[in-house]
Design an enzyme around this catalytic site. Structure first.
Site, PDB file in Angstrom:
ATOM      1  N   GLY A  20      28.105  45.957  45.861  1.00  0.00           N
ATOM      2  CA  GLY A  20      29.023  45.186  45.036  1.00  0.00           C
ATOM      3  C   GLY A  20      28.719  45.342  43.559  1.00  0.00           C
ATOM      4  O   GLY A  20      27.595  45.115  43.109  1.00  0.00           O
ATOM      5  N   GLY A  22      30.269  43.611  41.222  1.00  0.00           N
ATOM      6  CA  GLY A  22      30.861  42.438  40.561  1.00  0.00           C
ATOM      7  C   GLY A  22      29.876  41.861  39.555  1.00  0.00           C
ATOM      8  O   GLY A  22      28.937  42.545  39.124  1.00  0.00           O
ATOM      9  N   PHE A  23      30.076  40.608  39.198  1.00  0.00           N
ATOM     10  CA  PHE A  23      29.209  39.989  38.185  1.00  0.00           C
ATOM     11  C   PHE A  23      27.750  40.027  38.615  1.00  0.00           C
ATOM     12  O   PHE A  23      26.860  40.329  37.815  1.00  0.00           O
ATOM     13  CB  PHE A  23      29.627  38.533  37.957  1.00  0.00           C
ATOM     14  CG  PHE A  23      30.913  38.402  37.217  1.00  0.00           C
ATOM     15  CD1 PHE A  23      30.967  38.620  35.854  1.00  0.00           C
ATOM     16  CD2 PHE A  23      32.085  38.068  37.866  1.00  0.00           C
ATOM     17  CE1 PHE A  23      32.148  38.506  35.159  1.00  0.00           C
ATOM     18  CE2 PHE A  23      33.278  37.949  37.189  1.00  0.00           C
ATOM     19  CZ  PHE A  23      33.317  38.167  35.822  1.00  0.00           C
ATOM     20  N   GLU A 180      46.128  27.552  36.329  1.00  0.00           N
ATOM     21  CA  GLU A 180      46.411  28.633  35.378  1.00  0.00           C
ATOM     22  C   GLU A 180      47.691  29.383  35.741  1.00  0.00           C
ATOM     23  O   GLU A 180      48.525  29.666  34.888  1.00  0.00           O
ATOM     24  CB  GLU A 180      45.231  29.614  35.359  1.00  0.00           C
ATOM     25  CG  GLU A 180      43.995  29.056  34.680  1.00  0.00           C
ATOM     26  CD  GLU A 180      42.723  29.854  34.974  1.00  0.00           C
ATOM     27  OE1 GLU A 180      41.698  29.543  34.364  1.00  0.00           O
ATOM     28  OE2 GLU A 180      42.740  30.774  35.810  1.00  0.00           O
ATOM     29  N   ASP A 309      28.746  34.942  44.836  1.00  0.00           N
ATOM     30  CA  ASP A 309      29.577  34.091  45.698  1.00  0.00           C
ATOM     31  C   ASP A 309      29.163  34.120  47.162  1.00  0.00           C
ATOM     32  O   ASP A 309      29.534  33.245  47.933  1.00  0.00           O
ATOM     33  CB  ASP A 309      31.046  34.550  45.621  1.00  0.00           C
ATOM     34  CG  ASP A 309      31.750  34.044  44.377  1.00  0.00           C
ATOM     35  OD1 ASP A 309      31.090  33.396  43.542  1.00  0.00           O
ATOM     36  OD2 ASP A 309      32.961  34.298  44.241  1.00  0.00           O
ATOM     37  N   ALA A 326      31.388  32.683  37.931  1.00  0.00           N
ATOM     38  CA  ALA A 326      30.866  33.904  37.340  1.00  0.00           C
ATOM     39  C   ALA A 326      29.479  33.716  36.684  1.00  0.00           C
ATOM     40  O   ALA A 326      28.584  34.555  36.902  1.00  0.00           O
ATOM     41  CB  ALA A 326      31.879  34.469  36.340  1.00  0.00           C
TER      42      ALA A 326
END
Ligand SMILES: Cc1cc2nc3c(=O)[nH]c(=O)nc-3n(C[C@H](O)[C@H](O)[C@H](O)COP(=O)(O)OP(=O)(O)OC[C@H]3O[C@@H](n4cnc5c(N)ncnc54)[C@H](O)[C@@H]3O)c2cc1C
Length: 443
Positions: A20, A22-23, A180, A309, A326
């Site tokens: 991964g 990701g962050f 949002e 996550d 995040a």
């Protein structure tokens, strides 16, 4: 001494595999930049994605490339790291290999798993076909196309009832993403596009935000939830709380006895950990996350870490669960990367490996944007709302976007949207005729 028969042969430098980009995974790789190790980062996408701005792609403010950066490019100067475009299918901790979906295998000495979460429909997987969620760039483009196509279909629809259904947009989930999304949709329908259509009045579009619980943004104090609701209502969004969806199909959303006739349903109600976690054969929590120790390793497997996550862990200081956001993912990635770098360095020098520290989460606050100059936030325990919260939200998102080019482009587009209300990424790129016909199909 011979290596154990079921273990891979010894390797001159430790192999760290990161799943991964990701962050969490990316931060772990970067924290290992000086380690005497061979790092392999595997991601099924070739890009790192800034998910907090996905809703802006879904609502045509930004393009996918504005909020994404090629992982290869991010790590190009890190000589000890290589990047593989591949999907991890399962993990064999006994053999120390990651099995890939194309049949390949990647051996490891240390493994860092940061594959995140996916959309989750509370076990009603059939809803996915009617209510696209928002988790990756493809999802955002699917939402954008559906949203934009609806106005096109409505412009061509003579029947008032059908037009109404086409121009009813239902967003399910009153967390930050739902808020949002609903806010941005209302702004577009009421501000950005009304003068572009001749037969329909886009300002009459209904945007309904459904939340199963008693209030929006339940991670925020009550007065900020109430403020978000007031702001959304002032922008023309109908907010329905205590409204648990019982069915979704191509024509309607049902909440108990209530039926909302609509062609447009969007899902922002939940995510669940990646199914990859199940292949580990270790205890998972109710959201499918791996229950890790306070050093973020899997109990009984000190060489396998879970970050972001996918990890279920309590903060070592406060005891509170670490949230799936995040900043937490970045902090976990950095924590594990540094921890491993220290241990690898100690082993290389022949020194003993000291006991591991516990992960402490630094909560820097929470912000949610609602619309132009409207947001709510809690920083250092202090709640605030309106323009200051919005300006801070803007600044933080710019700072954390990866890539100078992205920062400049996003800033320019936000400035443009702020002063002109226009949305610059309103392309419908997939064939439209059939989908317009489907949107106009019988009520
Ligand atoms: C729409 C949306 C809005 C959000 N807004 C906010 C916000 O405003 N503020 C905030 O703090 N947080 C926000 N979040 C949450 C935040 O994005 C996540 O907490 C964060 O991305 C988690 O980081 P991660 O590294 O664990 O996972 P991710 O960032 O999801 O990265 C996982 C990576 O793993 C890759 N991957 C997945 N499965 C595999 C596999 N089998 N094999 C190989 N690679 C795989 C994916 O391609 C991805 O690159 C939002 C999330 C979403 C979806």
């Amino acid at each position: 001494m011979n290596a154990a028969p079921d273990k891979p042969a010894p390797h001159p430098r430790p192999r760290v595999v990161i799943l991964g980009g990701g962050f969490a995974g990316l931060r772990a790789a970067q924290a290992l930049r000086s380690a005497a190790a061979d790092i392999t980062l595997i991601d099924r996408n070739n890009h790192h994605l800034f998910q907090p701005l996905l809703y802006q792609v879904a609502t045509a403010s930004l393009s996918p490339a504005d909020i994404a950066a090629p992982i290869r490019q991010i790590l190009k100067k890190q000589r000890n790291a290589r990047v593989l475009l591949a999907e991890a299918a399962s993990i064999d901790t006994a053999r120390r290999v990651v099995r890939l979906s194309d049949g390949g295998e990647e051996p490891f000495d240390h493994l860092i798993i940061g594959v995140g979460a996916r959309n989750w429909y509370f076990g009603r997987d059939q809803w996915a076909a009617h209510a696209p969620g928002l988790k990756d760039a493809a999802d955002a483009l699917a939402v954008r196309e559906k949203f934009l196509l609806s106005f096109e279909a409505a412009e061509r629809e003579p029947d008032a009832g059908r037009r109404r259904a086409i121009l009813t947009f239902v967003v399910i989930g009153g967390g930050p993403t739902g808020v949002e999304l609903a806010g941005a949709m209302a702004e577009i329908a009421r501000r950005a596009i009304p003068r572009e259509f001749r037969r329909i009045d886009t300002t009459t579009a209904r945007i309904i935000l459904l939340e199963g619980g008693p209030r929006l943004l339940d991670a925020f104090p009550e007065h900020l939830s109430a403020r978000a609701r007031r702001d959304l209502e002032a922008m023309g969004v109908e907010v329905w709380t205590d409204s648990r969806v019982t069915s979704i199909d191509d024509h309607a959303v049902t909440i108990g006895e209530e039926r909302i006739v609509t062609r447009n349903v969007f899902w922002a109600a939940g995510v669940r950990a990646s199914p990859l976690a199940e292949s580990l054969g270790v205890p998972l929590d109710r959201a499918g996350r791996v229950m890790v120790g306070n050093d973020l390793s899997i109990p009984g497997h000190p060489n396998v870490f879970v970050v972001g996550d996918l990890a279920c862990v309590n903060d070592a200081k406060s005891g509170a669960p670490v949230p799936g956001v995040a900043p937490a993912a970045m902090q976990m990635g950095t924590f594990v990367g540094r921890l491993l770098a220290r241990e690898i360095a100690a082993r290389t020098r022949g020194e003993p490996v000291l006991s591991r520290p516990a992960f402490v989460y630094r909560d820097k606050g929470n912000l949610a944007t609602i619309g132009r100059a409207r947001a709510v936030g809690v920083i250092a325990g202090r709640g605030f709302a309106g323009f200051p919260a919005w300006a801070l939200w803007l600044a933080i998102h710019i700072v954390y976007l990866i890539g100078f080019r992205n920062r400049v482009l996003v800033l320019l587009q936000w400035a443009w949207a702020y002063f002109r209300y226009e949305r610059g990424a309103r392309l419908i790129t997939q064939p439209s005729a059939e989908r317009v016909a489907k949107l106009r199909g019988g009520v």
